[in-house]
Design a protein around this motif. Structure first.
Motif, short mmCIF file in Angstrom:
data_model
loop_
_atom_site.label_atom_id
_atom_site.label_comp_id
_atom_site.label_asym_id
_atom_site.label_seq_id
_atom_site.Cartn_x
_atom_site.Cartn_y
_atom_site.Cartn_z
N ASP A 152 36.35 72.42 -22.06
CA ASP A 152 36.99 71.84 -20.88
C ASP A 152 36.23 70.61 -20.38
O ASP A 152 36.82 69.61 -20.00
N GLU A 153 34.90 70.64 -20.44
CA GLU A 153 34.10 69.49 -20.03
C GLU A 153 34.27 68.33 -21.01
O GLU A 153 34.32 67.17 -20.60
N ALA A 154 34.35 68.63 -22.29
CA ALA A 154 34.56 67.59 -23.30
C ALA A 154 35.89 66.89 -23.08
O ALA A 154 35.98 65.66 -23.20
N PHE A 155 36.93 67.66 -22.74
CA PHE A 155 38.23 67.06 -22.48
C PHE A 155 38.21 66.21 -21.23
O PHE A 155 38.76 65.10 -21.20
N GLU A 156 37.56 66.68 -20.16
CA GLU A 156 37.47 65.90 -18.92
C GLU A 156 36.78 64.57 -19.18
O GLU A 156 37.21 63.52 -18.69
N LEU A 157 35.68 64.60 -19.92
CA LEU A 157 34.96 63.38 -20.24
C LEU A 157 35.84 62.44 -21.06
O LEU A 157 35.91 61.23 -20.78
N PHE A 158 36.53 62.96 -22.05
CA PHE A 158 37.44 62.15 -22.87
C PHE A 158 38.54 61.53 -22.02
O PHE A 158 38.85 60.35 -22.15
N ALA A 159 39.13 62.32 -21.12
CA ALA A 159 40.21 61.82 -20.26
C ALA A 159 39.70 60.68 -19.39
O ALA A 159 40.39 59.65 -19.23
N CYS A 160 38.50 60.82 -18.84
CA CYS A 160 37.95 59.75 -18.00
C CYS A 160 37.63 58.50 -18.82
O CYS A 160 37.89 57.38 -18.38
N GLU A 161 37.10 58.70 -20.03
CA GLU A 161 36.83 57.55 -20.91
C GLU A 161 38.11 56.78 -21.19
O GLU A 161 38.12 55.54 -21.18
N GLN A 162 39.19 57.49 -21.44
CA GLN A 162 40.46 56.85 -21.75
C GLN A 162 41.04 56.13 -20.53
O GLN A 162 41.57 55.03 -20.63
N ALA A 163 40.92 56.73 -19.37
CA ALA A 163 41.44 56.11 -18.14
C ALA A 163 40.69 54.83 -17.81
O ALA A 163 41.28 53.89 -17.25
N LEU A 164 39.43 54.76 -18.17
CA LEU A 164 38.58 53.61 -17.82
C LEU A 164 38.35 52.63 -18.97
O LEU A 164 37.63 51.66 -18.80
N ARG A 165 38.96 52.87 -20.12
CA ARG A 165 38.61 52.11 -21.33
C ARG A 165 38.76 50.60 -21.16
O ARG A 165 37.99 49.84 -21.73
N ASP A 166 39.70 50.13 -20.37
CA ASP A 166 39.87 48.69 -20.20
C ASP A 166 38.80 48.08 -19.30
O ASP A 166 38.61 46.86 -19.29
N LEU A 167 38.08 48.90 -18.57
CA LEU A 167 37.03 48.43 -17.67
C LEU A 167 35.66 48.45 -18.32
O LEU A 167 34.69 47.96 -17.76
N ASP A 168 35.55 49.03 -19.52
CA ASP A 168 34.35 49.04 -20.34
C ASP A 168 33.10 49.59 -19.64
O ASP A 168 32.05 48.94 -19.66
N PRO A 169 33.18 50.77 -19.04
CA PRO A 169 31.98 51.34 -18.42
C PRO A 169 31.05 51.93 -19.48
O PRO A 169 31.48 52.24 -20.59
N SER A 170 29.78 52.09 -19.13
CA SER A 170 28.84 52.73 -20.04
C SER A 170 29.10 54.23 -20.07
O SER A 170 29.79 54.78 -19.20
N ALA A 171 28.54 54.90 -21.05
CA ALA A 171 28.70 56.36 -21.16
C ALA A 171 28.15 57.05 -19.92
O ALA A 171 28.73 58.02 -19.42
N GLY A 196 35.24 44.20 -9.04
CA GLY A 196 35.07 44.32 -10.48
C GLY A 196 33.87 45.13 -10.90
O GLY A 196 33.61 45.28 -12.09
N SER A 197 33.11 45.65 -9.95
CA SER A 197 31.91 46.44 -10.27
C SER A 197 32.09 47.88 -9.83
O SER A 197 32.62 48.15 -8.75
N LEU A 198 31.60 48.78 -10.65
CA LEU A 198 31.63 50.19 -10.32
C LEU A 198 30.62 50.47 -9.24
O LEU A 198 29.46 50.10 -9.34
N LEU A 199 31.08 51.12 -8.16
CA LEU A 199 30.15 51.51 -7.10
C LEU A 199 29.45 52.80 -7.50
O LEU A 199 30.09 53.76 -7.90
N GLU A 200 28.15 52.78 -7.40
CA GLU A 200 27.34 53.97 -7.65
C GLU A 200 26.46 54.19 -6.43
O GLU A 200 26.42 53.36 -5.53
N GLU A 201 25.74 55.29 -6.40
CA GLU A 201 24.98 55.62 -5.21
C GLU A 201 23.93 54.58 -4.85
O GLU A 201 23.55 54.46 -3.68
#
Length: 99
Positions: free
Chosen positions: A27-46, A71-76
């Motif tokens: 389930d965690e592998a699928f969640e990670l894959f889904a997020c990677e696919q949703a963000l693929r055009d924004l080219d985030p790091s792993a 255009g930047s990902l907000l992080e803590e």
């Protein structure tokens, strides 16, 4: 989803699991894959992708949450959280994206 699509998705997930030093629960592998696919055009790091994964029980079927500003990902540790951050420094037309 068509049967062929499920077979292909399963093969992709199995391949990614095989590439990991320590496989994730399915389930965690699928969640990670889904997020990677949703963000693929924004080219985030792993690390950026995995940092936004919020899946788990009672999560309302939300697998990840990400906020982009200017255009930047907000992080803590993003500048936007500094006391002296100026909202006028954000480019006009900036969108808020969550997924």
């Amino acid at each position: 989803m068509a049967s062929n699509e499920l077979v292909l998705l399963d093969q992709i997930l199995q391949q990614r699991q095989a590439e990991r030093a320590t496989p994730l629960p399915a389930d965690e592998a699928f969640e990670l894959f889904a997020c990677e696919q949703a963000l693929r055009d924004l080219d985030p790091s792993a690390d950026e992708v995995s940092g936004g994964v919020v899946g788990g029980g009672n999560d309302g079927a939300i697998d990840g949450a990400y906020v982009f500003l200017g255009g930047s990902l907000l992080e803590e540790d993003s500048d936007v959280f500094d006391a002296d951050f100026s909202p006028s420094s954000v480019a006009v037309g900036t969108r808020l994206l969550c997924g």
